[in-house]
Design an enzyme around this catalytic site. Structure first.
Site, PDB file in Angstrom:
ATOM      1  N   ASP A  69       0.766  -1.240   0.085  1.00 37.31           N
ATOM      2  CA  ASP A  69       0.030   0.124  -0.046  1.00 37.31           C
ATOM      3  C   ASP A  69       0.783   1.311   0.086  1.00 37.31           C
ATOM      4  O   ASP A  69       0.525   2.243  -0.573  1.00 37.31           O
ATOM      5  CB  ASP A  69      -0.728  -0.107   1.134  1.00 37.31           C
ATOM      6  N   TYR A  77      -7.419   2.328   6.820  1.00 38.15           N
ATOM      7  CA  TYR A  77      -8.132   2.943   5.848  1.00 38.15           C
ATOM      8  C   TYR A  77      -9.609   3.081   6.352  1.00 38.15           C
ATOM      9  O   TYR A  77     -10.495   2.298   5.387  1.00 38.15           O
ATOM     10  CB  TYR A  77      -8.030   2.547   4.583  1.00 38.15           C
ATOM     11  N   GLU A  92       6.395  10.084   2.845  1.00 42.74           N
ATOM     12  CA  GLU A  92       6.008   8.747   2.422  1.00 42.74           C
ATOM     13  C   GLU A  92       5.456   8.623   0.940  1.00 42.74           C
ATOM     14  O   GLU A  92       5.106   9.538   0.477  1.00 42.74           O
ATOM     15  CB  GLU A  92       5.117   7.969   3.539  1.00 42.74           C
ATOM     16  N   ASP A  96       5.101   0.689   3.646  1.00 44.92           N
ATOM     17  CA  ASP A  96       5.235  -0.597   4.369  1.00 44.92           C
ATOM     18  C   ASP A  96       4.804  -1.797   3.567  1.00 44.92           C
ATOM     19  O   ASP A  96       4.803  -1.819   2.523  1.00 44.92           O
ATOM     20  CB  ASP A  96       4.409  -0.380   5.876  1.00 44.92           C
TER      21      ASP A  96
END
Ligand SMILES: *[C@@H]1O[C@H](CO)[C@@H](O)[C@H](O)[C@H]1NC(C)=O
Ligand SMILES: *[C@@H]1O[C@H](CO)[C@@H](O)[C@H](O)[C@H]1NC(C)=O
Ligand SMILES: *[C@@H]1O[C@H](CO)[C@@H](O)[C@H](O)[C@H]1NC(C)=O
Ligand SMILES: *[C@@H]1O[C@H](CO)[C@@H](O)[C@H](O)[C@H]1NC(C)=O
Ligand SMILES: *[C@@H]1O[C@H](CO)[C@@H](O)[C@H](O)[C@H]1NC(C)=O
Ligand SMILES: *[C@@H]1O[C@H](CO)[C@@H](O)[C@H](O)[C@H]1NC(C)=O
Ligand SMILES: *[C@@H]1O[C@H](CO)[C@@H](O)[C@H](O)[C@H]1NC(C)=O
Ligand SMILES: *[C@@H]1O[C@H](CO)[C@@H](O)[C@H](O)[C@H]1NC(C)=O
Length: 592
Positions: free
Chosen positions: A97, A269, A497, A100
């Protein structure tokens, strides 16, 4: 003439089956970003497109030498091959995703929806850049996994991998910790949002692969076409999954978010509602099938759930702005849908809905939003982590809608605003930072990606290793803070990220530029070495600062508790000191 011949060649080769890249593409080194393009289509925009798709290859999970062109990210290894074994299923494949190693279906569906919908109207840009085979590979990698994650009508795996296990790991792809449980929704544990958003992704994908469906949104006689992906077998397969998922979402009660059904294990999420997702999926199915029943559902939900006039960003959690634009497109491309449902096509109304939304962003009345000094659209709350996301999502929607706006003036306003946001992302900002990894010497050097970093020490993510091991080309990082400052620190996940959904707009934005723009992306004009990490400390969710400028939640809570205790102590002291007097007031009060 040459590009035209190549386009024709590509189109005809698609008849033979899955596309094979010709020529093959690998990202050039960052210094290529200093060289102005001298050709048509523009080399720099082709590279933005090619690199932003390459990012999805770098995120791949499972066995990597699959598909039409195998694995082109040499530093990635096969991984998580036993995903799904806890359910006796093969849930390997798909994508990690973000930085990670969990696999999450909800942001994946959002990503595929954005990619497919963008390619429907601007897919010709992929053909021109000779990236259609890579688009094919990317979409199939996502859709093939979604198909595996949807083994029967009501069962959809919404996550593979445990957040708890994953959050305590920082390292390469060879030692990803187990167990990696699969989390399904089903009729006893419903997820209207996840079923619906996956249905929308499948429906739009089925259109993209259909050899017969056309989608002409513009008013020009030669509108851009969708990319040459034609494959009726695959198109039908995607559509059948869309239909069953929508039927399940629509017919299972109670309607519920998947987070409400499954709880904290899928909190990464947790979407706030399902009404918008259900509406978008009904509308997507209407457009994909020409079946007015779906349109009637979409319109009914839009009215019932009062989705008109809402001011939300477009992201995995809220698809409301996409609903406005898709309704407007539908009024043009499929006017018979509304008529078949006994409704007015109402292009004027859908334009008003969409333009009220866009205009509020441009004139600053969009709630919680403003432009940073450097010109980035910043929405308090939504932009605090990954600030570039809301801006890129709006840019894609505005570019998409601009050609069908109600006036030439609006067309220009939306194109200009969208252009300003894209330009900011690609270096037109006070930091001279180019927020796509590997595109320019000023691109981030330290994206928060466990596999790319080469680090293994979760306590020293920023410093170990000193230099990021691999370049994760084409990844858009989260982005700067509201003061336009950007700390290129690997541990500052709020800024550095990378993620599937962050990148979801970039290929479409690049394809749009390829079809339109002869000038280079802004970064070409930036000198190498003009970005440097700001002095001082960032204050964000990843690295909360303790100074006066902004306190962490913990610090604020601490101060609040201190103040309350202090007040209570003073009240108690006064009461003790004046207890006789208070007692006499009390008695008087009683007697009155
Ligand atoms: C179309 O897609 C299917 C399913 O992925 C694949 O098996 C086939 O080779 C592709 N090509 C044609 C021409 O059907
Ligand atoms: C892939 O495997 C190689 C060889 O074992 C290793 O050096 C490399 O770090 C691995 N890649 C990742 C992303 O962990
Ligand atoms: C339905 O989903 C729940 C929650 O993920 C799971 O515990 C249960 O085993 C599933 N039921 C079936 C029949 O698969
Ligand atoms: C739906 O209608 C449009 C326009 O009338 C047409 O281009 C498209 O091919 C049709 N789609 C299907 C699935 O029949
Ligand atoms: C696209 O639509 C416009 C306006 O509806 C029309 O003028 C044009 O001919 C169409 N183009 C194609 C290729 O269908
Ligand atoms: C969706 O559900 C509603 C009832 O809640 C029903 O009226 C409608 O026909 C259903 N849509 C489809 C396409 O079956
Ligand atoms: C058309 O849309 C406008 C704006 O959303 C709305 O006020 C109006 O009622 C709609 N008209 C019809 C006939 O649906
Ligand atoms: C491209 O430019 C034309 C006018 O020059 C405009 O109508 C169109 O919306 C633009 N599209 C994008 C994506 O910039």
């Amino acid at each position: 003439m040459l590009p035209l011949i190549l386009v024709l060649l590509l189109k005809s080769s698609s008849a033979l089956g899955q596309l094979t890249p010709s020529p093959t593409y690998s990202p050039p080194t960052a210094s290529a970003g200093l060289v102005a393009s001298t050709s048509t289509p523009n080399t720099q925009w082709s590279n933005v497109l090619g690199n932003s798709l390459y990012f999805y290859d770098a995120q791949r999970s499972g066995k990597l030498d699959q598909g039409t062109y195998g694995n082109r990210v040499e530093w990635r290894n096969d991984s998580a091959l036993n995903d799904g074994s806890d359910w006796n299923l093969d849930l390997s494949g798909g994508w990690y995703d973000a930085g990670d190693y969990i696999k999450a279906t909800f942001p994946l569906s959002f990503t595929l929806t954005a990619l497919a919908w963008g390619a429907l109207t601007h897919g010709e840009g992929y053909d021109q850049a000779q990236q259609t085979a890579y688009l094919d590979g990317t979409l199939r990698w996502g859709y093939d996994w979604l198909i595996r994650a949807h083994p029967s009508d009501d069962v959809l795996f919404v996550q593979v991998g445990s957040g708890d296990v994953d959050n305590s790991y920082w390292g390469g792809d060879e030692n990803i910790p187990t167990p990696r449980p699969g989390y399904p929704i089903n009729s006893s544990h419903p997820g209207t949002d996840a079923w619906s958003s996956t249905a929308a992704a499948f429906a739009l994908g089925s259109m993209l692969y259909s050899p017969s469906i056309s989608y002409n949104v513009t008013s020009t006689s030669s509108p851009p076409t969708s990319p040459s992906l034609s494959n009726s077998t695959y198109s039908s397969l995607l559509l059948s999954h869309a239909k069953t998922l929508y039927a399940t979402a629509n017919n299972t009660s109670p309607r519920s978010t998947y987070y409400s059904s499954l709880g904290e294990s899928v909190a990464a999420y947790a979407s706030s509602n399902w009404q918008d997702d259900l509406t978008l999926s009904a509308l997507s199915l209407a457009v994909a099938t020409n079946d007015s029943t779906y349109y009637a559902d979409a319109y009914n939900y839009y009215v019932t759930y009062a989705l008109s006039g809402l001011k939300e960003v477009w992201n995995w959690d809220s698809v409301i702005p996409a609903i406005y634009v898709l309704f407007a497109e539908t009024a043009i491309t499929r006017p018979q849908l509304a008529k078949g449902a006994g409704l007015d096509t109402n292009l004027t109304g859908w334009r008003t809905e969409t333009e009220n939304y866009f205009d509020s962003i441009i004139d600053g009345t969009f709630k919680r939003s403003y432009l940073t000094k450097g010109g980035l659209l910043y929405v308090d709350g939504d932009s605090d982590e990954a600030s570039l996301n809301p801006a890129m999502a709006i840019a894609m929607l505005m570019f998409k809608y601009a050609p069908i706006a109600s006036s030439q003036q609006k067309t220009e306003e939306y194109n200009d605003f969208a252009q300003s946001q894209l330009s900011y992302m690609l270096g037109n900002n006070p930091m001279n930072a180019v927020y796509l990894v590997g595109s320019h010497p000023n691109s981030p050097q330290n994206p928060h990606s466990a596999p790319a970093s080469g680090g293994t020490n979760i306590k020293a993510i920023r410093t170990s290793p000193a230099t990021e091991a691999h370049v994760i080309y084409g990844a858009m990082v989260g982005g700067p803070l509201s003061d336009d400052k950007f700390w290129d620190w690997r541990d500052d996940w709020a800024q550095t990220e990378v993620a599937l959904d962050y990148n979801a707009m970039i290929p479409t934005l690049a394809a749009m530029q390829l079809l339109n723009e002869t000038s280079d992306p802004h970064y070409v004009s930036i000198q190498a070495g003009t970005y440097s990490i700001p002095s001082g400390q960032p204050c964000d969710a990843a690295l909360p600062c303790e100074g006066s400028g902004g306190l962490s939640k913990g610090a604020k809570a601490g101060i609040a508790i201190g103040v309350i205790l202090g007040v209570l102590l003073i009240v108690a002291a006064i009461w003790w000191w004046k207890r006789e007097k208070i007692a006499s007031w009390w008695r008087k009060g009683y007697r009155r």
